[in-house]
Design a protein around this motif. Structure first.
Motif, PDB file in Angstrom:
ATOM      1  N   GLN A  21      34.557  34.879  42.604  1.00 48.48           N
ATOM      2  CA  GLN A  21      35.607  35.272  43.532  1.00 48.48           C
ATOM      3  C   GLN A  21      36.728  35.900  42.711  1.00 48.48           C
ATOM      4  N   LEU A  22      37.121  37.134  43.029  1.00 44.96           N
ATOM      5  CA  LEU A  22      38.206  37.749  42.285  1.00 44.96           C
ATOM      6  C   LEU A  22      39.519  37.020  42.537  1.00 44.96           C
ATOM      7  N   SER A  23      40.306  36.873  41.479  1.00 48.46           N
ATOM      8  CA  SER A  23      41.677  36.391  41.615  1.00 48.46           C
ATOM      9  C   SER A  23      42.536  37.517  42.191  1.00 48.46           C
ATOM     10  N   ASP A  24      43.782  37.192  42.527  1.00 48.55           N
ATOM     11  CA  ASP A  24      44.703  38.236  42.988  1.00 48.55           C
ATOM     12  C   ASP A  24      44.860  39.317  41.920  1.00 48.55           C
ATOM     13  N   LEU A  25      44.945  38.893  40.655  1.00 46.58           N
ATOM     14  CA  LEU A  25      45.050  39.871  39.574  1.00 46.58           C
ATOM     15  C   LEU A  25      43.788  40.709  39.477  1.00 46.58           C
ATOM     16  N   GLY A  26      42.628  40.081  39.655  1.00 45.32           N
ATOM     17  CA  GLY A  26      41.375  40.836  39.623  1.00 45.32           C
ATOM     18  C   GLY A  26      41.345  41.927  40.682  1.00 45.32           C
ATOM     19  N   GLN A  27      41.858  41.629  41.872  1.00 46.21           N
ATOM     20  CA  GLN A  27      41.938  42.643  42.923  1.00 46.21           C
ATOM     21  C   GLN A  27      42.842  43.792  42.503  1.00 46.21           C
ATOM     22  N   LEU A 215      45.079  50.638  32.317  1.00 45.99           N
ATOM     23  CA  LEU A 215      46.074  49.609  31.990  1.00 45.99           C
ATOM     24  C   LEU A 215      46.841  49.950  30.722  1.00 45.99           C
ATOM     25  N   ASP A 216      46.861  51.224  30.377  1.00 51.54           N
ATOM     26  CA  ASP A 216      47.528  51.670  29.153  1.00 51.54           C
ATOM     27  C   ASP A 216      49.000  51.948  29.442  1.00 51.54           C
ATOM     28  N   PHE A 220      51.569  46.999  32.310  1.00 47.81           N
ATOM     29  CA  PHE A 220      50.284  46.361  32.575  1.00 47.81           C
ATOM     30  C   PHE A 220      49.852  45.416  31.449  1.00 47.81           C
ATOM     31  N   ARG A 221      50.735  45.091  30.538  1.00 47.57           N
ATOM     32  CA  ARG A 221      50.384  44.265  29.391  1.00 47.57           C
ATOM     33  C   ARG A 221      49.785  42.924  29.818  1.00 47.57           C
ATOM     34  N   ASP A 222      50.327  42.342  30.872  1.00 44.07           N
ATOM     35  CA  ASP A 222      49.868  41.039  31.333  1.00 44.07           C
ATOM     36  C   ASP A 222      48.648  41.123  32.247  1.00 44.07           C
TER      37      ASP A 222
END
Length: 227
Positions: A21-27, A215-216, A220-222
């Motif tokens: 299940q994707l996390s919110d961050l994964g989405q 994410l460069d 987006f570091r986190d």
């Protein structure tokens, strides 16, 4: 020549009852990748995904971000190995004292140390994790997807949404790597990372591995995650 883009799913739910299940961050990772590609005018002629929820959710996020409307071809051979079954094959129980809490740094390291050992033994044929295919059959599931892309999508852009195990297996298969080298690739791959092959009807050639161009940026570091 065509180009095949292999994407590892976004951050899932490591340590939870349902990892798939994707996390919110994964989405957000998935949607950001789709937007990045849309901004650069990249379109796809075909999409393949594994049949796991995190594969479907990652594709849906990419499609939302990019404004894509393609029906994916679901390819079960692109499903991940069962990491818990791999660990159980080299441990008498799933969570003994040596594993500890997976949410702690010590437990996290113990999990992946045992996973490396289990993968090496599975690949060598010395253990048979419960409910899993033989490693040769796992490789065939991945290589058959590559064969399909070469046979049916010459000169096209193809997206493949899957997991770290199949992606590292595809790279290992194409480059003729040792099992140990393939495991090292697997352990380093990041969530929503992009791996690219160029391909002809005869062969795939590796172009990039495990990149995060979307994410460069400092903002987006986190967002850079591994599990």
């Amino acid at each position: 020549m065509g180009t095949l883009y292999l994407v590892r799913h976004g951050q899932a739910s490591f340590g939870a009852d349902d990892y798939d299940q994707l996390s919110d961050l994964g989405q957000r990772q998935a949607e950001r990748l789709g937007r990045y590609w849309a901004e650069r005018g990249l379109r796809f002629d075909a999409v393949l995904t594994g049949s796991l929820k995190r594969h479907a959710q990652t594709w849906q996020g990419i499609a939302r971000g990019a404004g894509l409307d393609l029906a994916p071809l679901v390819w079960p051979g692109l499903n991940e190995y069962d990491s818990e079954a791999v660990i159980r094959a080299v441990l008498p129980c799933r969570r003994d004292a040596s594993l500890g809490d997976p949410h702690t740094p010590e437990g996290y390291r113990a999990h992946f140390r045992l996973l490396r050992d289990g993968l090496a033994q599975w690949m060598a044929g010395t253990v048979s994790p419960e409910g899993m295919p033989a490693y040769t059959d796992f490789v065939h599931g991945v290589s058959s997807a590559l064969d399909h892309v070469r046979a049916h999508h010459a000169g096209q852009n193809v997206l493949m949404v899957t997991s770290g195990g199949p992606i590292s297996t595809a790279v290992g298969h194409v480059l003729g790597l040792s099992p140990d080298a393939t495991i090292e690739l697997n352990m380093r791959i990041r969530n929503s990372a992009v791996t690219e092959f160029v391909f002809s009807p005869k062969r795939h050639t590796l172009l990039t591995y495990n990149t995060l161009p979307h994410l460069d940026g400092a903002e987006f570091r986190d967002w850079i995650t591994y599990a």
